[in-house]
Design a protein around this motif. Structure first.
Motif, PDB file in Angstrom:
ATOM      1  N   HIS A  43      62.667  29.360  31.751  1.00 45.20           N
ATOM      2  CA  HIS A  43      61.758  29.975  32.716  1.00 45.20           C
ATOM      3  C   HIS A  43      61.972  29.414  34.118  1.00 45.20           C
ATOM      4  N   TRP A  44      62.201  28.109  34.210  1.00 37.04           N
ATOM      5  CA  TRP A  44      62.406  27.513  35.529  1.00 37.04           C
ATOM      6  C   TRP A  44      63.688  28.019  36.178  1.00 37.04           C
ATOM      7  N   ARG A  47      62.839  31.349  37.562  1.00 31.69           N
ATOM      8  CA  ARG A  47      61.906  31.288  38.701  1.00 31.69           C
ATOM      9  C   ARG A  47      62.615  30.796  39.957  1.00 31.69           C
ATOM     10  N   LEU A  53      60.554  36.210  34.486  1.00 24.09           N
ATOM     11  CA  LEU A  53      60.844  35.076  33.601  1.00 24.09           C
ATOM     12  C   LEU A  53      61.679  35.464  32.385  1.00 24.09           C
ATOM     13  N   HIS A 300      48.336  26.547  27.035  1.00 26.24           N
ATOM     14  CA  HIS A 300      47.759  27.122  28.254  1.00 26.24           C
ATOM     15  C   HIS A 300      47.750  26.112  29.404  1.00 26.24           C
ATOM     16  N   LEU A 303      51.287  26.263  30.703  1.00 25.52           N
ATOM     17  CA  LEU A 303      51.476  27.505  31.448  1.00 25.52           C
ATOM     18  C   LEU A 303      50.786  27.436  32.809  1.00 25.52           C
ATOM     19  N   SER A 304      49.595  26.844  32.841  1.00 22.72           N
ATOM     20  CA  SER A 304      48.861  26.719  34.103  1.00 22.72           C
ATOM     21  C   SER A 304      49.610  25.815  35.084  1.00 22.72           C
ATOM     22  N   PHE A 306      52.813  25.289  35.184  1.00 20.98           N
ATOM     23  CA  PHE A 306      54.002  26.047  35.626  1.00 20.98           C
ATOM     24  C   PHE A 306      53.600  27.039  36.728  1.00 20.98           C
ATOM     25  N   ASN A 307      52.553  27.786  36.503  1.00 19.55           N
ATOM     26  CA  ASN A 307      52.149  28.824  37.459  1.00 19.55           C
ATOM     27  C   ASN A 307      51.626  28.248  38.775  1.00 19.55           C
ATOM     28  N   ARG A 308      51.039  27.053  38.704  1.00 18.63           N
ATOM     29  CA  ARG A 308      50.460  26.447  39.914  1.00 18.63           C
ATOM     30  C   ARG A 308      51.476  25.649  40.727  1.00 18.63           C
ATOM     31  N   THR A 309      52.632  25.392  40.164  1.00 17.22           N
ATOM     32  CA  THR A 309      53.641  24.600  40.869  1.00 17.22           C
ATOM     33  C   THR A 309      54.235  25.397  42.026  1.00 17.22           C
TER      34      THR A 309
END
Length: 314
Positions: A43-44, A47, A53, A300, A303-304, A306-309
């Motif tokens: 995923h990274w 991104r 993704l 979760h 996932l949070s 990852f999304n907030r980075t």
């Protein structure tokens, strides 16, 4: 050979495979999931290339891949610490790089971790098989030909240049250690294992044997006894921990068979199964029991994060 432009495989490496997020909904016809062994690193990579993704990328196991670009684009490499060079110049992992036609991209051999992911802007334009480009060599589907990448293969993609590149702060890079704790949800078949055998399993250290691959990781250590020799064949989930007759656990991974009849003492959480996928022979493993609710919370939270980075622009 395809007439489309993209990347020419100069050296194919130990095992390099086209993967997307995986093939789902085909268990009923005997097709397993496939997909990246380390979904987090996969995923990274996407991104960092500003891709969706699930975009198709290359999973490079152990290393040794060399590509020659035939067009201008952007790439990113994440995962195991494989030395990355572009035209012989050492480049950083966990960031995107601008590529020009004629550039040579090489990945050396991993010194920490096992698998790296090379993504390209907009992904590789590979035809899907049963809804996915994920390569499963045992089944002969996915990728270019249903097999690992070969010398002189061409991986088609679009020419795409970016005005900027992105980088993940080094403090946020995952560490690939030789020891991992695998949080494991006890199976509904746990009653086939005595309380003593369950305590033995969750208190013992295991090592990755020489028999590990994308299908499963065979471990060596304390033998676990079961009250039965087998069960009726049934569907097998990702991360399932089978206990065969020799008592040595097998953790089933992305390319696992779709059904099996060994008793299962539990299932490793998806977050930790990805960590197991970065271990090589001799790596140390301990199992720790968690509830289904705790496993959901771990997922979760990951996932949070990852999304907030926020990625840095360079």
């Amino acid at each position: 050979m395809s007439s489309a432009l993209g990347f020419l495989i100069k050296q194919s490496g130990v095992l390099s495979l086209i993967q997307d997020q995986g093939r789902y909904g085909a268990f009923n016809i005997g097709l397993t999931n496939g997909g990246p062994m380390d979904l987090h690193a996969f995923h990274w990579a996407n991104r960092l290339c500003e891709n969706p993704l699930d975009t198709s990328a290359i999973e490079v196991s152990a290393g040794g891949l060399t590509l020659v670009a035939q067009l201008d684009t952007t790439i990113a490499v994440t995962g195991a610490t494989m030395p990355l060079t572009i035209n012989g110049q050492i480049k950083d992992l966990w960031r995107s790089h601008s590529i020009k036609a004629g550039d040579e991209i090489a990945l050396g051999f991993a010194n920490q971790g096992v698998r790296s992911y090379l993504a390209v802007a907009d992904g590789f334009t590979v035809t899907s098989s049963f809804g996915s480009t994920a390569t499963v060599c045992r089944e002969g589907i996915g990728g270019l030909t249903g097999d690992k990448l070969q010398v002189n293969d061409i991986l088609p993609c679009l020419s795409r240049t970016r005005k900027h590149n992105l980088v993940l702060n080094e403090k946020l890079w995952p560490e690939y250690n030789d020891e991992v704790i695998l949080h494991t949800i006890p199976s509904y078949q746990q009653h086939y294992f005595s309380p003593y055998q369950q305590r033995l399993f969750f208190s013992s250290e295991y090592q990755v044997s020489k028999h590990f691959d994308r299908m499963g990781y065979r471990l060596t250590g304390k033998k676990i006894a079961c009250d039965i020799d087998g069960v009726l064949s049934e569907g097998i989930c990702y991360g399932a921990v089978q206990i065969p007759a020799d008592g040595q656990p097998i953790v089933l991974m992305n390319d696992r068979q779709t059904i099996g009849g060994y008793p299962k003492i539990g299932a490793v959480s998806s977050i930790d199964a990805a960590k197991l996928g970065q271990l090589a022979q001799g790596g140390k493993v301990r199992f720790e029991p968690i509830s289904m609710e705790q496993a959901h919370n771990f997922y979760h939270l990951s996932l949070s994060r990852f999304n907030r980075t926020i990625l840095d622009v360079c």
